[in-house]
Write an enzyme that holds these catalytic residues in place. Structure first.
Site, PDB file in Angstrom:
ATOM      1  N   GLU A 217      -3.636  -3.243   9.576  1.00  0.00           N
ATOM      2  CA  GLU A 217      -2.870  -2.107  10.098  1.00  0.00           C
ATOM      3  C   GLU A 217      -1.371  -2.380  10.094  1.00  0.00           C
ATOM      4  O   GLU A 217      -0.692  -2.208  11.097  1.00  0.00           O
ATOM      5  CB  GLU A 217      -3.344  -1.733  11.505  1.00  0.00           C
ATOM      6  CG  GLU A 217      -4.727  -1.129  11.560  1.00  0.00           C
ATOM      7  CD  GLU A 217      -4.783   0.266  10.964  1.00  0.00           C
ATOM      8  OE1 GLU A 217      -3.755   0.971  10.984  1.00  0.00           O
ATOM      9  OE2 GLU A 217      -5.852   0.627  10.444  1.00  0.00           O
ATOM     10  N   ASP A 218      -0.857  -2.813   8.937  1.00  0.00           N
ATOM     11  CA  ASP A 218       0.580  -2.982   8.732  1.00  0.00           C
ATOM     12  C   ASP A 218       1.207  -4.135   9.496  1.00  0.00           C
ATOM     13  O   ASP A 218       2.430  -4.224   9.558  1.00  0.00           O
ATOM     14  CB  ASP A 218       1.342  -1.699   9.085  1.00  0.00           C
ATOM     15  CG  ASP A 218       1.300  -0.715   7.952  1.00  0.00           C
ATOM     16  OD1 ASP A 218       0.967  -1.143   6.826  1.00  0.00           O
ATOM     17  OD2 ASP A 218       1.589   0.463   8.183  1.00  0.00           O
ATOM     18  N   ALA A 219       0.415  -4.995  10.114  1.00  0.00           N
ATOM     19  CA  ALA A 219       1.019  -6.131  10.796  1.00  0.00           C
ATOM     20  C   ALA A 219       1.437  -7.159   9.743  1.00  0.00           C
ATOM     21  O   ALA A 219       0.983  -7.127   8.599  1.00  0.00           O
ATOM     22  CB  ALA A 219       0.045  -6.740  11.773  1.00  0.00           C
TER      23      ALA A 219
END
Lengths: 600, 380
Positions: A217-219
C-alpha cells in the site's frame, strides 16, 4: 462596421477590422505600443477586444512571418554570447506574449518543420506548456498527465533550502533539509531555475521489490544505515511569540518570571529555563510543559466591587509554554517591539527530525509513500557487487499508475552515477532510453537495469532479478512528529463535558454516528454504552415533579427546588449532554418530566 | 413417505419440504430412517438460520442497502434507453421508490398480452392504438381568425392516416369535450367557432391553448409504445403509465401486466401488491447495477413502508413521522418542530428504541441490551 472594446468597455466602431487588428499588432511589435496589450478579433460576433488589464494568463511565442520564424541563428548566437536577452527579443518584435483571446486568432506551429504560410506563431519549446515545477519532472512525456501533475505537486511540498537567510528569519512552521543534493537526472528547467542553489532532495539507491510486506500500500522501506549517514535528515523550526499588550486603564502585560502568587502559577520546575528577564536562554533543551517566555497579565474584570477584594489585585499567568508532545532546542531569541511600540519577544525553536516510520517521501513522479519499516543494513538485501539499497520501493505501485518515467529515472540515475555525469531528462527532449540501456551495457551491467540480489537475512540468492538504480528522492513536509496523536484521558469541554476535539487540544477521537451504527448492528449494546460513557453523570431527580433536584454534599441531604425536602429523590445515570438538553428545554419554557420507574 | 413429511409440516416451510421431496424423488427410493435424518438435519439448519431475538435487523438492512448506495453515486449509469424511452435507474430510482414519490421521473409499463396478440397478431396496430394522441399531435397549425372569432386547426392528414383517424372522428371527440364551440369540418382543417358571439379574443386564445391537450384516441398518459419480443411472445413496453385503463382493455393479460408506478398499483391492486412492487422494483435496480443485496433487507424496508396501509416514504414526512418516540423523531431532521409539538400535547417518551437510549447513554434495547439479570436477595 465592427464594434471595438478596450478592457471590455465600448469605445467605437471600425470600418475594416482586419487591417485595424493587423495595424495594432504591427505597432505593438514595433514597440510603439505596450507589449502588455493583446487584441482579439471575434469574427462571428464581429467584435474586437483590446485587453491591457492585469490577471490574464499569457504565454510567449515566436512570431512567424510568411512561413519564416523571426527568431534566426543570428539571435541565437547573440543570446549565447549574452549580447541580447529575452526582453530584447520582445522589444525587437521577434517574440510576443499572447493571451487566451489573441490565441484564438493565431495558428501556432509546434515545430519549425511544421510551419506553413498560414502559421502566425511558432512554439518556443514543447516544454513551455508546463509550469516551473511540472517541467522539473524528468521524462514527463512518458507518463499519464495526472501523474505528472501529482509529481509537480509533490515537489512543492519537498523539504530543501527554502531561503538562504533562514538563520535570521522567524518563519512559522518551516523545515530545512540537511544534506540536499543536485539530481543526477535533471531537466533543462533545473538549470534555468538555478535548482543547484536550492536543491530539495537526495540521490539514493532504490531497489524495486517487496520486503516482508512492510512496503505494501505505497509504503517504502528505508535502510537504517542510510538514515544514520544523513539521508532525509531535516530540522524543524517553529517560533513562539509573545508581546506585552496594553489594556484599558493603563494596565500592561509584563514579560518576567511570574511570582508564585500569580493566578494560574504552573510550578517552579516549569520556569527553570527562564533568565532574570523572563525569557529562555538559547540552546536550552526544552520539552513538554516547559515555559519559554514567562508573562503575566493584569486581572481580567476589574469591576468596582472587586476593588475592595484582596484577591482581585493578583495578576494572571499568561506564559508561552511548550505544547503537549513537543520538544526541541531554543535556537534564537529576538527582542523587538511591534507596531504599537509594545515589547515583542520571539523565540525560535529547533528540532532535528530524523526519518522515522510514518514520514512521507516521494520520487518526482507522483509516487509518494510513507515509511513502513526501517531495516538495519545487515538485514537489507544486497547485490552481487555489494550494493545495498537505501530504499525499497514496492513494484505494485507501478502497473496501475503507469509511471514509466519513474522506471526510466532509475535507469538514468544508474547510468549517471556509474559514468559520473548528469542525465538530461527534459520532457520531450530527453536522452533516449535506448541510449541509456546501451551505455549501461557498456559499463558492465545488464542493459535492463536488473541485478542478482541476495536475501539480507538468510544470504540466499533471490530467484528474481531485482531492478536497482539511483533515483532522486524528496522528503515531504508531512512529518509524523507533527501529526501523531493519541489519548486515554484528557481535557473535556466545559459546556458538554465531552472530550475536546483536535490534536492541538489533546482531543479524543470521535466515535461518530456511523461508527455507532456498527455497534448497534452487532448488538453490542453494553459496549456501546461504555464507549459513550465519556460524559456520564449522576443527577438527582425529584420523583414528584420530574425535575432535576439538588444534592447538597456538604449538608448531606437532597432537596427539590420546587417540591422541597419531603419528596423521593433518586440518583439517575445519564449523559451530561442529555442533562444539558433538558436545561435548554427549560430555558425555552418546556417543562419536561423524568418519570422514573424500576428497570426490572 | 408422505406421512413422514406431514410430521414436519409445522417445523419446516412448505417450500423446503417440497424441495426435499423433489430431490428424494429424483434420487429414487430412499428408506425412512435416512429421510428422517435428512429432515432432522434440515430442521437444525433451518432453526440456525433464523434471525435471533434482539438482532438489529433494521440497521443491518439500512447498512446493507446503504453500502451499494454509496457506490452507486459514483456509478454514472443513472439512465438507460433512448431519448423518448428512457428509464430512471440506479440511485435516483431507489431514492424515488424509498421516498414514496407520487410523480415519477419516468413512468413506464410492461404490457403482457393474451393470445393471439401475444403471438404477434396485429401487434403494431395494437401498440399504436394504446398510444395517447392529443390534438396537437395530429395538427399542423393552430390559428385564430380575428374577423370571425374562429380557431382554425390545420390537420396533418398523413399522421391521421397512420393512426386510422378521420376528420369526423376528431370532430366527434372535440365536440364531446369542448363546450361552447361549434365544430365544423373544412376538409383539410377543422373550424371552431364560439357559440357566444361576443367571446373576447383573450378567451379564444385561452381556448386555443386548451384544445391542444384534448385527448383524441389511445390510452391517457401512455406516451411511447414499443413492442418487444421476449422469449416467444410479444410484450409492449410503454413510457407513461395508466394501469387501471390498460387492465380493462381486451387482449391484455391482466395477471402479468405491470407498471413501475407503485401508487397506481396501490390504487388498482391494493397494498399487498404495492409492497411486492416495491420489493421487485428496488431489487431490480440493485441487481441491474451488479450488486447483491439479500432480498429480505428490501422486504423489511417495503414492510415498514406499507404497514400503515398506505405507502409511506422513508422521509421525515413518511415513516419517521410515525415513530412513537419524540426524541427519535427530533434526532432526525426538523428537531424544533417535533419538540414544540410534543411539548404542546405533553407527549411521553417511553425510551423503547435505539436513538433515545443513545442520547441518554443507556444500554440500547438490542442484542446484549435485551436480556436483564435480576437477582433476588435471600431473606434471612
Amino acid at each position: 462596421m465592427t464594434e471595438a472594446y478596450i478592457n471590455s468597455k465600448f469605445i467605437g466602431t471600425v470600418d475594416d477590422a482586419n487591417s485595424f487588428v493587423a495595424r495594432i499588432k504591427e505597432e505593438r511589435r514595433a514597440n510603439n505600443m505596450t507589449s502588455n496589450l493583446n487584441v482579439y478579433h471575434n469574427e462571428t460576433a464581429d467584435e474586437i477586444f483590446i485587453e491591457t488589464s492585469k490577471g490574464r494568463a499569457r504565454r510567449p511565442l515566436i512570431i512567424v512571418r510568411e512561413g519564416q520564424p523571426l527568431l534566426t541563428e543570428k539571435h541565437l548566437k547573440q543570446l549565447e554570447k549574452n549580447e541580447i536577452s529575452w526582453s530584447d527579443l520582445i522589444k525587437q518584435g521577434v517574440m510576443e506574449y499572447l493571451d487566451a483571446g489573441e490565441e484564438e486568432n493565431a495558428l501556432v506551429a509546434f515545430f519549425e518543420k511544421d510551419i506553413t504560410p498560414e502559421h502566425t506563431h511558432l512554439e518556443i519549446t514543447p516544454l513551455a506548456m508546463f509550469g516551473l515545477t511540472t517541467a522539473l519532472v524528468p521524462y514527463g512525456n512518458f507518463n499519464q498527465s495526472t501523474r505528472v501533475n501529482a509529481g509537480s505537486k509533490n515537489q512543492k511540498q519537498a523539504l530543501g533550502l527554502y531561503s538562504s537567510n533562514f538563520a535570521v528569519r522567524m518563519d512559522m512552521d518551516v523545515n530545512l533539509m540537511h544534506y540536499p543534493q543536485v539530481p543526477i537526472v535533471n531537466t533543462i528547467m533545473h538549470e534555468i531555475s538555478g535548482y543547484s542553489k536550492h536543491p530539495a532532495g537526495q540521490n539514493i539507491i532504490i531497489a524495486v521489490m517487496s520486503y516482508k510486506g512492510y512496503n505494501m500500500e505505497d509504503a517504502i522501506i528505508l535502510n537504517k544505515a542510510s538514515i544514520d549517514r544523513g539521508f532525509g535528515r531535516s530540522t524543524y523550526y517553529r517560533p513562539s511569540i509573545s508581546e506585552e499588550l496594553r489594556y484599558s486603564g493603563g494596565l500592561i502585560d509584563q514579560i518576567s518570571i511570574p511570582d508564585k502568587d500569580v493566578k494560574g502559577y504552573k510550578s517552579e520546575r516549569d520556569y527553570r529555563f527562564l533568565e532574570e528577564d523572563g525569557i529562555i536562554y538559547s540552546e536550552a533543551q526544552v520539552a513538554e510543559g516547559d515555559v519559554i517566555i514567562g508573562k503575566t497579565s493584569p486581572p481580567r474584570f476589574l469591576s468596582s466591587l472587586e476593588e475592595y477584594n484582596l484577591a482581585a489585585g493578583t495578576r494572571r499567568e499568561s506564559s508561552v509554554a511548550m505544547k503537549h508532545g513537543e520538544q526541541g532546542i531554543v535556537d534564537f531569541v529576538l527582542l523587538t517591539e511591534n507596531e504599537e511600540g509594545n515589547r515583542l519577544v520571539q523565540v525560535r525553536l529547533r528540532d532535528q527530525r530524523i526519518p522515522e516510520i510514518g514520514d512521507k517521501f516521494t520520487s518526482r513522479h507522483g509516487q509518494k509513500g510513507v515509511v513502513g519499516l526501517i531495516v538495519p543494513e545487515a538485514d537489507m538485501p544486497f547485490s552481487v557487487s555489494g550494493i545495498v539499497p537505501d530504499l525499497i520501493f514496492s513494484p505494485h505501485g507501478i502497473p496501475s499508475r503507469m509511471t514509466i518515467s519513474h522506471l526510466i529515472e532509475i535507469l538514468g540515475g544508474k547510468v549517471g552515477a556509474l559514468s559520473g555525469r548528469y542525465i538530461n531528462g527534459t520532457t520531450f527532449d530527453a536522452e533516449p532510453e535506448e541510449k541509456l540501456r546501451e551505455e549501461l551495457k557498456g559499463l558492465g551491467f545488464r542493459e535492463n537495469g536488473v541485478e542478482t540480489f541476495y536475501n539480507g537475512i538468510t544470504g540466499e540468492v533471490m530467484e528474481a532479478k531485482i531492478f536497482v538504480g539511483s533515483m532522486y528522492y524528496l522528503k515531504l513536509k508531512h512529518l509524523v512528529a507533527n501529526k501523531i496523536h493519541s489519548r486515554a484521558r484528557g481535557p473535556i469541554q466545559l459546556l458538554t463535558r465531552q472530550p475536546t476535539e483536535g490534536r492541538a487540544k489533546e482531543g479524543g477521537l470521535r466515535l461518530g454516528e456511523m461508527e455507532k451504527d456498527t455497534f448497534v448492528a452487532h448488538g453490542a449494546s453494553l459496549l456501546l454504552k461504555e464507549r459513550f460513557d465519556s460524559d456520564r453523570t449522576i443527577v438527582p431527580v425529584c420523583e414528584n415533579c420530574g425535575l432535576i433536584a439538588i444534592k447538597d454534599e456538604y449538608k448531606g441531604k437532597s432537596y427539590c427546588p420546587v417540591c422541597g425536602e419531603n419528596v423521593e429523590i433518586t440518583d439517575v445515570e445519564i449523559s451530561y449532554a442529555f442533562k444539558l438538553i433538558l436545561d435548554e428545554f427549560k430555558s425555552l419554557g418546556i417543562y419536561q418530566r423524568l418519570q422514573l420507574e424500576s428497570k426490572y | 413417505m408422505d406421512k413422514l413429511m406431514d410430521e414436519y409440516a409445522d417445523k419446516l416451510p412448505k417450500k423446503i419440504l417440497e424441495d426435499i421431496q423433489d430431490y428424494v424423488q429424483k434420487k429414487g427410493s430412499i428408506n425412512q430412517a435416512k429421510l428422517k435424518k435428512i429432515l432432522d438435519n434440515t430442521v437444525v439448519e433451518y432453526e440456525d438460520a433464523k434471525v435471533q431475538p434482539g438482532e438489529a435487523v433494521g440497521i443491518i438492512s439500512a447498512e446493507s442497502i446503504g453500502e451499494p448506495g454509496t457506490q452507486m453515486t459514483l456509478n454514472t449509469f443513472h439512465f438507460a434507453g433512448v431519448a423518448e424511452m428512457n428509464v430512471t435507474l440506479g440511485l435516483p430510482r431507489i431514492i424515488e421508490i424509498l421516498d414514496g414519490r407520487k410523480n415519477l421521473k419516468t413512468p413506464a409499463m410492461e404490457i403482457y398480452l393474451k393470445p393471439p396478440y401475444s403471438k404477434g397478431k396485429d401487434i403494431k396496430a395494437f401498440a399504436i392504438a394504446l398510444k395517447e394522441t392529443k390534438l396537437s399531435h395530429i395538427a399542423l397549425e393552430f390559428s385564430i381568425s380575428l374577423l370571425d372569432s374562429e380557431i382554425e386547426i390545420k390537420m396533418d392528414k398523413e399522421k391521421m392516416k397512420n393512426l386510422g383517424l378521420t376528420n369526423s372522428q376528431v370532430i366527434n371527440r372535440l365536440s364531446k369535450q369542448l363546450k361552447g364551440f361549434n365544430v365544423k369540418d373544412n376538409k383539410d382543417s377543422i373550424l371552431l367557432r364560439s357559440r357566444n358571439k361576443e367571446e373576447s379574443l383573450n378567451e379564444i386564445y385561452k381556448a386555443k391553448e386548451k384544445i391542444k391537450d384534448i385527448h383524441i384516441s389511445g390510452v391517457k398518459d401512455i406516451g411511447q409504445v414499443l413492442p418487444v419480443k421476449r422469449d416467444d411472445e410479444y410484450v409492449i413496453m410503454t413510457s407513461g403509465s395508466n394501469l387501471s385503463e390498460i387492465l380493462q382493455l381486451e387482449g391484455v393479460d391482466a395477471y402479468r401486466t405491470t407498471t413501475n408506478n407503485i401508487f397506481e398499483i396501490l390504487d388498482v391492486l391494493g397494498i399487498e401488491a404495492a409492497r411486492q412492487a416495491i420489493i421487485d422494483e428496488v431489487f431490480k435496480v440493485i441487481e441491474d447495477q451488479g450488486f447483491n443485496v439479500d432480498i429480505r433487507h428490501i422486504m423489511l424496508v417495503a414492510d415498514t413502508m406499507c404497514v400503515y396501509g398506505a405507502i409511506k416514504g422513508i422521509t421525515r414526512y413518511g415513516v419517521v413521522s410515525e415513530k412513537s418516540s419524540v426524541l427519535a423523531r427530533a434526532s432526525f431532521e426538523t428537531p424544533v418542530k417535533h419538540i414544540i409539538n410534543a411539548a404542546l400535547i405533553g407527549e411521553v417518551d417511553h425510551l423503547n428504541s435505539v436513538v433515545e437510549n443513545v442520547m441518554l447513554n443507556q444500554p440500547v434495547p438490542i442484542g446484549t441490551g435485551v436480556p436483564d439479570l435480576v437477582t433476588r436477595p435471600i431473606k434471612k
